[in-house]
Design a protein around this motif. Structure first.
Motif, short mmCIF file in Angstrom:
data_model
loop_
_atom_site.label_atom_id
_atom_site.label_comp_id
_atom_site.label_asym_id
_atom_site.label_seq_id
_atom_site.Cartn_x
_atom_site.Cartn_y
_atom_site.Cartn_z
N VAL A 1 0.85 -1.18 0.00
CA VAL A 1 0.00 0.00 0.00
C VAL A 1 0.89 1.23 0.00
O VAL A 1 1.88 1.29 0.74
N GLN A 2 0.56 2.21 -0.84
CA GLN A 2 1.33 3.44 -0.88
C GLN A 2 0.70 4.43 0.10
O GLN A 2 -0.14 5.24 -0.26
N ALA A 3 1.15 4.34 1.35
CA ALA A 3 0.49 5.07 2.44
C ALA A 3 0.81 6.56 2.44
O ALA A 3 0.19 7.32 3.18
N HIS A 4 1.80 7.00 1.65
CA HIS A 4 2.12 8.43 1.61
C HIS A 4 1.13 9.20 0.76
O HIS A 4 1.14 10.43 0.76
N GLN A 5 0.27 8.50 0.03
CA GLN A 5 -0.79 9.12 -0.74
C GLN A 5 -2.14 8.62 -0.23
O GLN A 5 -2.23 7.55 0.38
N PRO B 1 -0.65 4.71 10.16
CA PRO B 1 -1.11 5.86 10.96
C PRO B 1 -1.01 7.21 10.27
O PRO B 1 -1.66 8.16 10.70
N GLN B 2 -0.18 7.32 9.22
CA GLN B 2 -0.04 8.61 8.54
C GLN B 2 -0.98 8.75 7.35
O GLN B 2 -1.08 9.83 6.75
N ALA B 3 -1.66 7.68 6.98
CA ALA B 3 -2.46 7.69 5.75
C ALA B 3 -3.83 8.34 5.96
O ALA B 3 -4.42 8.25 7.03
N ARG B 4 -4.31 8.97 4.92
CA ARG B 4 -5.69 9.45 4.86
C ARG B 4 -6.47 8.51 3.95
O ARG B 4 -5.95 8.08 2.91
N LEU B 5 -7.71 8.20 4.33
CA LEU B 5 -8.50 7.23 3.59
C LEU B 5 -9.88 7.79 3.26
O LEU B 5 -10.44 8.60 4.01
N ASN C 1 -14.00 4.56 16.57
CA ASN C 1 -12.61 4.11 16.61
C ASN C 1 -11.63 5.27 16.60
O ASN C 1 -10.43 5.07 16.38
N ALA C 2 -12.14 6.49 16.83
CA ALA C 2 -11.31 7.70 16.89
C ALA C 2 -10.51 7.89 15.61
O ALA C 2 -9.36 8.33 15.64
N LEU C 3 -11.13 7.58 14.47
CA LEU C 3 -10.45 7.71 13.18
C LEU C 3 -11.20 8.65 12.23
O LEU C 3 -10.86 8.74 11.05
N GLY C 4 -12.20 9.34 12.76
CA GLY C 4 -12.99 10.22 11.91
C GLY C 4 -12.20 11.35 11.28
O GLY C 4 -12.58 11.88 10.24
N HIS C 5 -11.07 11.71 11.89
CA HIS C 5 -10.25 12.80 11.36
C HIS C 5 -9.38 12.37 10.19
O HIS C 5 -8.85 13.21 9.47
N ARG C 6 -9.26 11.05 9.98
CA ARG C 6 -8.43 10.56 8.87
C ARG C 6 -9.18 9.71 7.86
O ARG C 6 -8.67 9.41 6.79
N VAL C 7 -10.39 9.32 8.19
CA VAL C 7 -11.18 8.46 7.31
C VAL C 7 -12.50 9.14 6.97
O VAL C 7 -13.30 9.42 7.87
N ASP C 8 -12.71 9.38 5.70
CA ASP C 8 -13.97 9.99 5.23
C ASP C 8 -14.80 8.92 4.54
O ASP C 8 -14.30 8.20 3.68
#
Length: 212
Positions: free
Chosen positions: A2-6, A27-31, A51-58
């Motif tokens: 997975v290319q997690a930097h994008q 942990p650095q990826a946006r989804l 799961n406290a991931l709403g700031h990174r997962v839309d």
């Protein structure tokens, strides 16, 4: 891989399980999860928040077929999906509409999925998907036709000496990489117990982050 930097796109995210697992894994990826069914999107949004991931997962409610009109091309480094793999008319159509959409090509065909994924992916971006081996030849042809070159392939077998039940495929956007066929993944041993590799997958230690 997975290319997690994008940003990562989960097509047909359902209740968001894969997107949330990837968010934990990288942990650095946006989804972004895209899902056609409104009720599932609501569950996915709730799961992200819990799961406290709403700031990174839309989680987005939209038809994957309209993706080219929704986003600019090349926005994502990785697209993951577990698409419906049965053609309409193949097998019994589940009377439950949600399950029918998930299992049969009622709302999304293979060709439509790959066109959307190709639009979303940056050059050298990765499409990672699971599919049924009975349509593997068709999948490879459609991938190449769409500009997605199969790069790695792994068959999944329920037990030793049984036929493959699913296949994992990784394809690269705009590339012409040689296809690497990996050793099969065995889910259970001959006695019906999970293999050591499956146990490692369940425990989140099958691969180090550096491998991804």
């Amino acid at each position: 891989h997975v290319q997690a930097h994008q940003p990562i796109l989960d097509v047909g995210t359902g209740c968001g399980v894969i997107a949330l697992l990837l968010a934990r894994r990288f942990p650095q990826a946006r989804l972004v999860g895209i899902e056609l069914q409104t009720e599932l999107v609501r569950f996915a949004q709730q799961n992200a928040v819990r799961n406290a991931l709403g700031h990174r997962v839309d989680m987005v409610c939209a038809d994957v077929r309209t993706l080219p009109s929704l986003i600019s091309p090349g926005r994502f480094g990785t697209v993951v999906c577990n698409p419906p793999y049965r053609r309409v008319g193949q097998g019994r159509l589940n009377p439950n509409a949600s399950k029918a959409i998930a299992r049969h090509e009622v709302a999304l065909t293979l060709s439509q999925l790959l066109v959307a994924a190709r639009h979303a992916l940056a050059r050298r971006g990765l499409l990672v998907m699971i599919y049924h081996p009975s349509r593997l030849a068709e999948l490879c042809v459609e991938l190449e036709r769409t500009g997605l070159s199969p790069r790695r392939l792994r068959l999944i077998h329920p037990k030793p000496q049984t036929a493959a039940s699913m296949v994992l495929v990784e394809a690269v956007c705009g590339g012409h990489d040689a296809l690497e066929v990996l050793p099969p993944l065995l889910v259970c041993d001959a006695d019906g117990r999970y293999t050591a590799e499956m146990q490692a997958i369940f425990e989140g230690r099958a691969l180090g982050v550096s491998d991804g």
